[in-house]
Scaffold this active site. Structure first.
Site, mmCIF file in Angstrom:
data_model
loop_
_atom_site.group_PDB
_atom_site.id
_atom_site.type_symbol
_atom_site.label_atom_id
_atom_site.label_comp_id
_atom_site.label_asym_id
_atom_site.label_seq_id
_atom_site.Cartn_x
_atom_site.Cartn_y
_atom_site.Cartn_z
ATOM 1 N N ARG A 104 0.827 -1.195 0.000
ATOM 2 C CA ARG A 104 0.000 0.000 0.000
ATOM 3 C C ARG A 104 0.864 1.250 0.000
ATOM 4 O O ARG A 104 1.739 1.426 0.844
ATOM 5 C CB ARG A 104 -0.921 0.009 1.231
ATOM 6 C CG ARG A 104 -1.884 1.178 1.231
ATOM 7 C CD ARG A 104 -2.986 1.007 2.253
ATOM 8 N NE ARG A 104 -2.490 0.976 3.619
ATOM 9 C CZ ARG A 104 -3.272 1.056 4.689
ATOM 10 N NH1 ARG A 104 -4.584 1.125 4.539
ATOM 11 N NH2 ARG A 104 -2.761 1.008 5.896
ATOM 12 N N THR A 108 -1.100 7.604 -0.937
ATOM 13 C CA THR A 108 -2.375 7.525 -1.655
ATOM 14 C C THR A 108 -3.301 6.444 -1.083
ATOM 15 O O THR A 108 -4.490 6.429 -1.391
ATOM 16 C CB THR A 108 -2.142 7.205 -3.141
ATOM 17 O OG1 THR A 108 -1.581 5.889 -3.251
ATOM 18 C CG2 THR A 108 -1.189 8.212 -3.766
ATOM 19 N N ASP A 200 -0.391 -3.772 12.417
ATOM 20 C CA ASP A 200 0.031 -4.284 11.117
ATOM 21 C C ASP A 200 0.173 -5.801 11.199
ATOM 22 O O ASP A 200 1.075 -6.315 11.877
ATOM 23 C CB ASP A 200 1.361 -3.640 10.705
ATOM 24 C CG ASP A 200 1.770 -4.007 9.286
ATOM 25 O OD1 ASP A 200 2.013 -5.203 9.032
ATOM 26 O OD2 ASP A 200 1.834 -3.105 8.437
ATOM 27 N N ASP A 203 3.646 -7.305 10.052
ATOM 28 C CA ASP A 203 4.720 -7.092 11.016
ATOM 29 C C ASP A 203 4.568 -8.017 12.229
ATOM 30 O O ASP A 203 5.556 -8.561 12.743
ATOM 31 C CB ASP A 203 4.734 -5.639 11.494
ATOM 32 C CG ASP A 203 5.347 -4.706 10.455
ATOM 33 O OD1 ASP A 203 6.090 -5.185 9.593
ATOM 34 O OD2 ASP A 203 5.066 -3.488 10.532
#
Length: 209
Positions: A104, A108, A200, A203
């Site tokens: 990602r 944006t 995340d 992670d």
């Protein structure tokens, strides 16, 4: 009409609660992701066709149902989706594995594809796309678009946690795709992360943060 399934099973809820805990370490986090994937796989495969075959038990000969041979493919969205594969293979050991890599753009929030490798006969298979998180929906929409371009016609999507915005975007872009969710969360924050979420997933699965 496509399916939108949100799990209500207490085991799924329990395991997701432990996933959310910031004190859950990498080893336990991986195990929980895999276990939840197995539970969601059970739900997502309820419509697999069966056929009767003759089986000899210790007592008699009987006609009993077995899977009718539909070919399956699992396609994790790299890298977090990899954490769900082993749990799926627990129930679907004969499934082929494809991979699609997206990241990602943090500015944006749009997905950028960097890798796609699918089974050569993907057009003959029922495809299950895997990603622990369905946040903005961009990665899921793009991954499924790329898989359809390569000939797949029957696609399902499984995630552990979703935001309403991501579900809406996915259903608008791919109304023919069945969606299976472990838990629906409240919203996205200003950075596009699911709240309350779990941070995340990549992670936490791979211990990289």
């Amino acid at each position: 009409m496509s399916t939108l399934f949100v799990a209500e099973h207490p085991l799924v809820k329990h395991k997701i609660s432990h996933l959310r805990d910031k004190n859950t370490g990498t080893k336990e986090f991986k195990e929980l992701v895999s276990e939840i994937a197995t539970l969601l796989c059970y739900e997502a495969t309820r419509d697999l066709p069966t056929e009767n075959v003759e089986i000899e038990t210790p007592l008699t000969v009987t006609s009993q149902p077995v899977l009718a041979g539909r070919k399956l493919a699992l396609v994790p969205i790299l890298r977090a989706g990899l954490g769900m594969v082993d749990g799926m293979l627990t129930l679907l050991p004969a499934a082929k594995i494809g991979h699609i890599g997206l990241y990602r753009n943090e500015e944006t929030l749009e997905p950028v594809e960097y890798y796609c490798k699918l089974p050569a006969d993907i057009h003959e298979r029922e495809v299950i796309v895997l990603d622990p998180m369905l946040a903005t929906g961009g990665s899921a929409v793009d991954a499924i678009t790329q898989i359809k371009k390569r000939g797949a016609k029957h696609i399902k999507f499984i995630c552990i946690i979703a935001a309403p915005q991501g579900v809406e975007k996915l259903q608008q872009a791919h109304p023919d795709v069945d969606v299976y969710i472990g838990q629906m969360d409240d919203c996205l924050n200003e950075h596009g992360y699911i709240v309350p979420g779990l941070g995340d997933a990549g992670d936490r699965i791979f211990g990289t943060k």
